[in-house]
Scaffold this active site. Structure first.
Site, PDB file in Angstrom:
ATOM      1  N   ASP A  97      -9.278 -37.171  -2.952  1.00 26.88           N
ATOM      2  CA  ASP A  97     -10.264 -37.234  -4.039  1.00 26.88           C
ATOM      3  C   ASP A  97      -9.647 -36.651  -5.303  1.00 26.88           C
ATOM      4  O   ASP A  97      -9.071 -35.553  -5.272  1.00 26.88           O
ATOM      5  CB  ASP A  97     -11.526 -36.462  -3.665  1.00 26.88           C
ATOM      6  N   ASP A 112     -19.355 -31.694   5.841  1.00 26.29           N
ATOM      7  CA  ASP A 112     -19.259 -33.113   5.497  1.00 26.29           C
ATOM      8  C   ASP A 112     -18.528 -33.349   4.180  1.00 26.29           C
ATOM      9  O   ASP A 112     -18.159 -34.480   3.867  1.00 26.29           O
ATOM     10  CB  ASP A 112     -20.659 -33.728   5.412  1.00 26.29           C
ATOM     11  N   ARG A 154     -13.217 -47.805  -0.597  1.00 25.53           N
ATOM     12  CA  ARG A 154     -12.581 -46.899  -1.566  1.00 25.53           C
ATOM     13  C   ARG A 154     -11.056 -46.877  -1.457  1.00 25.53           C
ATOM     14  O   ARG A 154     -10.445 -45.913  -1.034  1.00 25.53           O
ATOM     15  CB  ARG A 154     -13.130 -45.475  -1.443  1.00 25.53           C
ATOM     16  N   ASP A 209     -14.886 -36.139   4.798  1.00 22.96           N
ATOM     17  CA  ASP A 209     -15.309 -36.821   3.574  1.00 22.96           C
ATOM     18  C   ASP A 209     -14.217 -37.778   3.117  1.00 22.96           C
ATOM     19  O   ASP A 209     -14.061 -38.846   3.669  1.00 22.96           O
ATOM     20  CB  ASP A 209     -15.672 -35.803   2.495  1.00 22.96           C
TER      21      ASP A 209
END
Length: 431
Positions: free
Chosen positions: A266, A236, A317, A262
């Site tokens: 990032d 995940d 996001r 995920d």
């Protein structure tokens, strides 16, 4: 080629260990393949010899690949090369047909002008046609040059690992400009750890990375260009692109990303000087996280620019940020379910000439999200356009930073058409 002299001292006796395979030995010379990315100059020097010639090695064989151009002896852009090492005391230098580079005995045939580079014995423009790309980066990542100046590492296999694969090119030492002779799916069985000073350039092919993701962990100077990430697998916590642990100088451009366990991109743990431009991000929940957690104060160093990206059919996001400074301009945000941008916990956001088209939730820009204990330090929205009931929240806009680099704002009325046409992977001819 002379035959080895069985009665002579072995000039390659100093080579011990798995890093070097000795291919042939002569009284005052030896030929070898090194395995650790050091380059032939350094490999030959271990035995007190000098490099006379260097070639890419034939995959799986102790032989020079003479079908490809000869390399420079100091070229460290490959994981392994075939080296011809000689004793300078018993060597006859020659510059026949060469205007620069090695004379075959550890000397030089001359140098090149400041704006030129020596390649295969000839002086050429220091910027090769495929390297012009680096002039296009804008924003906090503007000093990123990737594999500029390094050799082209060609990917001719879609396998996960092995000779001629993306992993073979990307995880090795030294600057490399990685290009593709094949199109198709590369299904990664483990994360691809891209080393410093790399450009992964997908122009001219359609490269689809699936399975596991790409990881930039404590490295610097990486460009990812014209690629597709889709259908992620793994646990995940798997991201399509993870930038972590002080990584700096990164440019992600014209990349299409969707559907990973995920995040899609990032940027955390004090990574900085990153530009994400002309990307398409869709069909996903937690799209882009900037900063690890409210407790990780080193993330105050984060600096990210987002421009001309297309976020659509997602949940949240675009990005979610804490601590750092983020400049976002000329992006298109469409049909989110929770919020578009969450500028939270002591972050600074400057948003200019972006278009927000609300989906099931009207929140285009929020100043605190989730369980973060604090609001953004400041949020400034200049010239943004909000449609379908989209709404913003600003916070102390006059306290926000001013971007310290040159950039050009497209008129907000043109953003939707420009970004929809130009963002993501493009079917372009390789230079």
């Amino acid at each position: 080629m002379r035959s080895p002299d069985a009665g002579a001292a072995d000039p390659c006796a100093a080579f011990v260990g798995p890093e070097v395979e000795v291919c042939a030995t002569f009284p005052t010379a030896c030929e070898l393949v090194f395995r650790d990315g050091r380059g032939c100059d350094a490999a030959c020097a271990v035995a007190g010899l000098v490099c006379a010639a260097s070639y890419e090695d034939v995959s799986g064989a102790c032989a020079p690949d003479r079908a490809r151009p000869a390399l420079g002896c100091g070229d460290t852009g490959h994981g392994s090369d075939y080296c011809v090492c000689v004793d300078p005391a018993g060597c006859t230098p020659s510059c026949d047909g060469r205007e620069c580079g090695s004379d075959g005995c550890g000397g030089t045939c001359g140098g090149c002008a400041d704006d030129e580079a020596c390649r295969a014995g000839a002086c050429e423009s220091a910027i090769r046609p495929h390297e012009v790309l680096v002039s296009e980066v804008v924003g906090f990542g503007r000093h990123t040059t990737g594999g500029l100046g390094g050799p082209v590492c060609w990917v001719d296999s879609l396998d996960d690992a092995g000779s001629g694969t993306l992993r073979d090119c990307a995880e090795g030492g030294g600057p490399r400009w990685i290009r593709f002779r094949v199109s198709g799916e590369i299904r990664l069985r483990s994360p691809l750890d891209v080393a410093s000073d790399k450009t992964i350039d997908g122009r001219g092919q359609r490269i689809e990375i699936t399975g596991r993701g790409v990881r930039l962990d404590g490295v610097r100077n990486v460009i990812l260009h014209n690629l597709i990430f889709r259908d992620g697998a793994g646990d995940d916590g798997e991201d399509a692109i993870r930038i972590v642990d002080g990584t700096e100088n990164v440019w992600i451009d014209h990349v299409t990303l969707s559907d990973y366990p995920d995040g899609l991109i990032d940027i955390t743990r004090a990574s900085r000087m990153v530009t994400v431009s002309w990307c398409e991000l869709f069909d996903h929940d937690k799209v882009m996280l900037i900063s690890h957690s409210p407790e990780h104060t080193p993330d105050e160093a984060i600096r990210v620019t987002l421009h001309h990206n297309h976020f659509h059919d997602t949940t949240q996001r675009h990005p979610r940020l804490r601590f750092g400074r983020v400049h976002t301009f000329n992006n298109l945000h469409r049909r989110w379910d929770s919020y578009a941008i969450g500028a939270s916990h002591r972050s600074q956001l400057v948003s200019e000439h972006n278009v927000f088209v609300a989906g099931s939730d009207p929140d285009a820009i929020e100043t605190r999200v989730g369980s973060d204990p604090d609001h953004a330090e400041c949020v400034r929205s200049d010239g943004d356009r909000f449609r379908n009931g989209a709404r913003r929240r600003e916070r102390d806009p006059d306290e926000c930073f001013v971007p310290d680099y040159p950039y050009t704002l497209d008129p907000v009325g043109d953003v939707e058409s420009i970004v929809r046409a130009g963002a993501g992977w493009q079917d372009v001819v390789a230079p």
